[in-house]
Design a protein around this motif. Structure first.
Motif, short mmCIF file in Angstrom:
data_model
loop_
_atom_site.label_atom_id
_atom_site.label_comp_id
_atom_site.label_asym_id
_atom_site.label_seq_id
_atom_site.Cartn_x
_atom_site.Cartn_y
_atom_site.Cartn_z
N LEU A 185 44.96 59.19 -1.30
CA LEU A 185 45.24 59.30 0.14
C LEU A 185 46.08 60.53 0.49
N GLY A 235 46.65 52.55 4.49
CA GLY A 235 46.58 52.57 3.04
C GLY A 235 47.61 51.67 2.38
N VAL A 274 47.80 55.88 -4.14
CA VAL A 274 48.08 56.31 -2.76
C VAL A 274 48.37 57.81 -2.71
N LEU A 331 44.11 45.75 1.14
CA LEU A 331 44.86 46.41 2.22
C LEU A 331 45.58 45.38 3.08
#
Ligand code: AMP
Length: 141
Positions: A81, A42, A77, A34
């Motif tokens: 996420l 993210g 992602v 990260l």
């Protein structure tokens, strides 16, 4: 750290486990972690374990693995996420604050407020577009 590491390089220090990072992907050749100052939460940085400065320095044998990992991160992602997409970018030398090749994967969602990174746009003069294309074609032959 391997012989090709740069002791002053913060990303080599992360690779060498001397500086803490939130690792999300680790392979024999690559590490993704990260970004400590994310554009959005993210935001991931993908780096080769070998110290190379810019994309042109990346050995040919490493290219497929690097891009494959970038694809996996761009999917992660979304899947992990809930992002709708991503912005994937590499700064080479200019605007590059860490001189160890790193690919940014920034989660993107419509309405997130990032409007194309606010890139300024310019206009080509008459015939200029063809001249620029010709110079690039010549450099590519
Ligand atoms: P660039 O400006 O394209 O060179 O991007 C470098 C990125 O590295 C920036 O987004 C920084 O926030 C990030 N960065 C610098 N040091 C660290 C660190 N120790 N851990 C994680 N990210 C870092």
């Amino acid at each position: 750290m391997g012989d090709d590491s740069d002791k002053r390089c913060v990303f080599c220090a992360i690779i060498g486990d001397e500086v803490e990072a939130e690792i999300v992907l680790a392979t024999d050749d690559l590490l993704a972690f990260l970004d400590v100052r994310p554009v959005f939460k993210g935001h991931v940085l993908l780096v080769p374990r070998s110290h190379v400065e810019t994309l042109p320095d990346l050995p040919a044998a490493s290219r497929d693995g690097f891009l494959a990992a970038a694809q996996r991160l761009a999917m992660a992602v979304k899947d992990g996420l809930g992002a709708q997409g991503s912005f994937v970018a590499i700064n080479n030398t200019v605007s590059q604050s860490v001189p160890h090749l790193h690919l940014h994967v920034v989660p993107r969602t419509k309405g997130d407020g990032l409007r194309g990174f606010f890139w300024p746009r310019v206009k080509y003069g008459p015939d200029e577009m063809g001249q620029y294309a010709a110079r690039l074609r010549a450099a590519l032959t």
